[in-house]
Design an enzyme around this catalytic site. Structure first.
Site, PDB file in Angstrom:
ATOM      1  N   VAL A  97       0.778  -1.698   0.340  1.00 31.30           N
ATOM      2  CA  VAL A  97      -0.229   0.473  -0.039  1.00 31.30           C
ATOM      3  C   VAL A  97       0.165   0.993   0.222  1.00 31.30           C
ATOM      4  O   VAL A  97       0.449   2.373   0.025  1.00 31.30           O
ATOM      5  CB  VAL A  97      -1.146   0.136   1.025  1.00 31.30           C
ATOM      6  CG1 VAL A  97      -2.244  -1.328   1.302  1.00 31.30           C
ATOM      7  CG2 VAL A  97      -0.455   0.307   2.685  1.00 31.30           C
ATOM      8  N   GLU A 145       5.342   2.531  -0.242  1.00 31.38           N
ATOM      9  CA  GLU A 145       6.537   2.493  -0.378  1.00 31.38           C
ATOM     10  C   GLU A 145       6.577   3.480   0.759  1.00 31.38           C
ATOM     11  O   GLU A 145       7.384   4.508   0.551  1.00 31.38           O
ATOM     12  CB  GLU A 145       7.188   3.085  -1.331  1.00 31.38           C
ATOM     13  CG  GLU A 145       7.001   2.172  -2.199  1.00 31.38           C
ATOM     14  CD  GLU A 145       8.578   0.478  -2.315  1.00 31.38           C
ATOM     15  OE1 GLU A 145       7.450  -0.250  -2.434  1.00 31.38           O
ATOM     16  OE2 GLU A 145       8.614   0.499  -1.681  1.00 31.38           O
ATOM     17  N   GLY A 146       6.450   3.333   2.265  1.00 34.09           N
ATOM     18  CA  GLY A 146       6.685   3.953   2.975  1.00 34.09           C
ATOM     19  C   GLY A 146       7.977   4.762   3.158  1.00 34.09           C
ATOM     20  O   GLY A 146       9.002   3.566   2.623  1.00 34.09           O
ATOM     21  N   THR A 147       8.148   5.358   4.337  1.00 31.57           N
ATOM     22  CA  THR A 147       9.877   6.468   4.366  1.00 31.57           C
ATOM     23  C   THR A 147      10.877   4.900   4.507  1.00 31.57           C
ATOM     24  O   THR A 147      12.316   4.717   4.527  1.00 31.57           O
ATOM     25  CB  THR A 147       9.819   7.268   5.374  1.00 31.57           C
ATOM     26  OG1 THR A 147       8.963   8.079   4.328  1.00 31.57           O
ATOM     27  CG2 THR A 147      10.801   8.119   4.495  1.00 31.57           C
ATOM     28  N   TYR A 148       9.962   4.633   6.048  1.00 30.07           N
ATOM     29  CA  TYR A 148      11.141   3.436   6.498  1.00 30.07           C
ATOM     30  C   TYR A 148      10.333   1.667   5.506  1.00 30.07           C
ATOM     31  O   TYR A 148       9.876   1.369   7.169  1.00 30.07           O
ATOM     32  CB  TYR A 148      10.707   3.653   8.336  1.00 30.07           C
ATOM     33  CG  TYR A 148      11.114   4.645   8.834  1.00 30.07           C
ATOM     34  CD1 TYR A 148      12.608   5.339   8.550  1.00 30.07           C
ATOM     35  CD2 TYR A 148      10.241   6.015   8.315  1.00 30.07           C
ATOM     36  CE1 TYR A 148      12.384   6.556   8.926  1.00 30.07           C
ATOM     37  CE2 TYR A 148      10.455   7.080   8.526  1.00 30.07           C
ATOM     38  CZ  TYR A 148      11.667   7.481   9.127  1.00 30.07           C
ATOM     39  OH  TYR A 148      11.725   9.182   9.745  1.00 30.07           O
ATOM     40  N   LYS A 195       8.965  -1.293   2.972  1.00 27.26           N
ATOM     41  CA  LYS A 195       7.527  -1.454   2.852  1.00 27.26           C
ATOM     42  C   LYS A 195       6.473  -1.503   3.622  1.00 27.26           C
ATOM     43  O   LYS A 195       6.536  -1.944   4.824  1.00 27.26           O
ATOM     44  CB  LYS A 195       7.667  -2.922   1.728  1.00 27.26           C
ATOM     45  CG  LYS A 195       8.765  -3.000   1.262  1.00 27.26           C
ATOM     46  CD  LYS A 195       8.640  -4.112   0.227  1.00 27.26           C
ATOM     47  CE  LYS A 195       9.872  -3.782  -0.927  1.00 27.26           C
ATOM     48  NZ  LYS A 195      11.414  -4.465  -0.703  1.00 27.26           N
ATOM     49  N   VAL A 196       5.348  -1.012   3.183  1.00 24.39           N
ATOM     50  CA  VAL A 196       3.989  -1.395   3.622  1.00 24.39           C
ATOM     51  C   VAL A 196       3.189  -2.351   3.089  1.00 24.39           C
ATOM     52  O   VAL A 196       2.974  -2.227   1.702  1.00 24.39           O
ATOM     53  CB  VAL A 196       3.551  -0.283   4.555  1.00 24.39           C
ATOM     54  CG1 VAL A 196       1.865   0.150   5.034  1.00 24.39           C
ATOM     55  CG2 VAL A 196       4.383   0.762   4.908  1.00 24.39           C
ATOM     56  N   LYS A 229       4.318  -3.427   7.919  1.00 25.47           N
ATOM     57  CA  LYS A 229       5.038  -2.650   7.421  1.00 25.47           C
ATOM     58  C   LYS A 229       6.592  -3.490   8.058  1.00 25.47           C
ATOM     59  O   LYS A 229       6.563  -3.954   9.454  1.00 25.47           O
ATOM     60  CB  LYS A 229       5.429  -1.268   8.249  1.00 25.47           C
ATOM     61  CG  LYS A 229       6.379  -0.789   8.338  1.00 25.47           C
ATOM     62  CD  LYS A 229       6.796   0.793   9.123  1.00 25.47           C
ATOM     63  CE  LYS A 229       6.001   1.983   8.473  1.00 25.47           C
ATOM     64  NZ  LYS A 229       6.859   2.812   7.929  1.00 25.47           N
ATOM     65  N   ASP A 249       8.953  14.318   9.307  1.00 27.22           N
ATOM     66  CA  ASP A 249       8.533  14.324   7.981  1.00 27.22           C
ATOM     67  C   ASP A 249       7.265  14.243   7.694  1.00 27.22           C
ATOM     68  O   ASP A 249       6.437  13.074   7.239  1.00 27.22           O
ATOM     69  CB  ASP A 249       9.260  13.347   7.592  1.00 27.22           C
ATOM     70  CG  ASP A 249       9.470  12.933   6.200  1.00 27.22           C
ATOM     71  OD1 ASP A 249       9.740  11.830   5.258  1.00 27.22           O
ATOM     72  OD2 ASP A 249       9.528  13.681   5.457  1.00 27.22           O
TER      73      ASP A 249
HETATM   74  N1  Z3R Z   1      -0.992   4.427   0.264  1.00 26.51           N
HETATM   75  S1  Z3R Z   1      -2.914   4.192   0.800  1.00 26.51           S
HETATM   76  O1  Z3R Z   1      -3.041   3.361   0.024  1.00 26.51           O
HETATM   77  O2  Z3R Z   1      -3.681   5.106   1.186  1.00 26.51           O
HETATM   78  C1  Z3R Z   1      -2.415   3.455   2.139  1.00 26.51           C
HETATM   79  C2  Z3R Z   1      -1.350   3.147   2.725  1.00 26.51           C
HETATM   80  C3  Z3R Z   1      -1.246   2.719   3.915  1.00 26.51           C
HETATM   81  C4  Z3R Z   1      -1.218   2.730   5.589  1.00 26.51           C
HETATM   82  N2  Z3R Z   1      -0.837   2.158   6.532  1.00 26.51           N
HETATM   83  C5  Z3R Z   1       0.857   2.326   7.448  1.00 26.51           C
HETATM   84  C6  Z3R Z   1       0.102   2.329   9.305  1.00 26.51           C
HETATM   85  C7  Z3R Z   1       1.261   2.797   9.109  1.00 26.51           C
HETATM   86  C8  Z3R Z   1       2.934   3.425   8.706  1.00 26.51           C
HETATM   87  C9  Z3R Z   1       2.761   3.441   7.382  1.00 26.51           C
HETATM   88  C10 Z3R Z   1       1.633   3.173   6.553  1.00 26.51           C
HETATM   89  S2  Z3R Z   1       1.064   3.529   5.461  1.00 26.51           S
HETATM   90  C11 Z3R Z   1      -2.569   2.132   4.470  1.00 26.51           C
HETATM   91  S3  Z3R Z   1      -3.290   2.546   2.991  1.00 26.51           S
END
Ligand code: Z3R
Length: 304
Positions: free
Chosen positions: A14, A16-19, A21-22, A37, A139
């Protein structure tokens, strides 16, 4: 104890977090959907460094706040190369503010002012909670503010990890870390920055919710500064004592401050006043998250 692999079924990536993969994942035992994550640990010594454990416990404590994404579990695992990985199990939120703003930009609609006000109040509340515990985010940006579209709840993600893992120059993937929300003192190389850096980011997000465009879309550190100077005027020792002593300071073109309503035309007077207090150059003069919550701009918000 099941390893993270057996316990969860990865559904799709969902963010590419900064830290790391999520993933959206399903916990096999309960069927619950979570955000998983995976954080690689760049440690040379064996096991999880104590700093990381401390930071994860801070994150666990902070995620008790309704405006910080809830950390439900932490599992240690091994990846294919046998490296220690940390799996952080978060509650699942169905979108992020970056996608939310983009969806309005695409349809040409404006985000309703009361929606903006509610989202901004939640953001200030979450930031005030973290700052109250002495934790900076460092950030904040639309990408790591998560939302539930049904309830319009906003939650801060990727929080506090900035303390455990040095903020990577590039994102985890080879994406560029965005500079658009970075405070001028950070861009000018201040070494000890304060909670005010997060308030600067909150201000940039506020303006972007109103106009659906980034307030300062710089594509390099210098350009980022020039975007800021062109709107707020080139800073000097009068408005920001000490600015010319900062490491990256050099002679910049002299611009005079413009009125903020030129950059955020549809924001009402109270909103403009709050925004201007969040965009003070001198970090110590920038309004705190707690004070921002008491600003008259939020008076007509149903804060039940
Ligand atoms: N980019 S997205 O599809 O809207 C989407 C992102 C996420 C994320 N959930 C988390 C939970 C914790 C840390 C980073 C993320 S990023 C859930 S859905």
């Amino acid at each position: 104890v099941l390893s993270a692999k057996e316990a969860f079924e990865k559904l799709e990536k969902v963010g590419e977090g900064t830290y790391g993969k999520v993933y959206r994942a399903r916990e096999k035992a309960t069927g619950k959907i979570v955000a998983l994550k995976k954080t690689r640990l760049h440690e040379d010594e064996e096991g999880v460094p104590p700093t990381t454990l401390r930071e994860v416990s801070i994150l666990r404590m902070l995620s008790r706040d309704p405006h910080v994404v809830r950390l439900m579990d932490v599992k240690q695992g091994q990846n294919k190369e046998g490296k220690t990985v940390l799996y952080l199990v978060f509650e699942y939120m169905d979108t992020d503010l970056k996608k939310f703003i983009r969806s309005f930009r695409q349809t040409g609609d404006f985000i309703p002012p009361q929606t903006i006000k509610s989202l901004m109040y939640q953001l200030c509340k979450g930031v005030a909670f973290c700052h109250g515990h002495g934790i900076l985010h460092r950030d904040l940006k639309p990408h790591n503010l998560l939302m539930d579209r049904k309830t319009m709840m906003l939650k801060i993600a990727d929080l506090g990890l900035a303390r455990a893992f040095t903020v990577p120059i590039k994102k985890y993937t080879h994406e560029i870390l965005t500079l658009w929300y970075r405070a001028p003192e950070v861009l000018l190389g201040a070494t000890h920055y304060s909670m005010a850096v997060d308030i600067w980011s909150v201000a940039c997000i506020f303006a972007e919710l109103v106009t659906k465009q980034a307030l300062f879309p710089g594509d390099s550190e210098l350009q980022q500064l020039l975007h800021i100077f062109r709107l707020l005027g080139t800073p000097n020792e009068e408005v920001w004592p000490g600015v010319s002593k900062l490491m990256n300071w050099h002679e910049y073109p002299q611009w005079n401050p413009q009125s903020l309503s030129t950059a955020v035309p549809s924001l009402d007077e109270l909103g403009i006043d709050l925004l201007s207090q969040m965009l003070k150059y001198e970090p110590s003069k920038r309004i705190s998250a707690k004070k921002a919550m008491e600003h008259p701009y939020f008076d007509d918000l149903d804060k039940r």
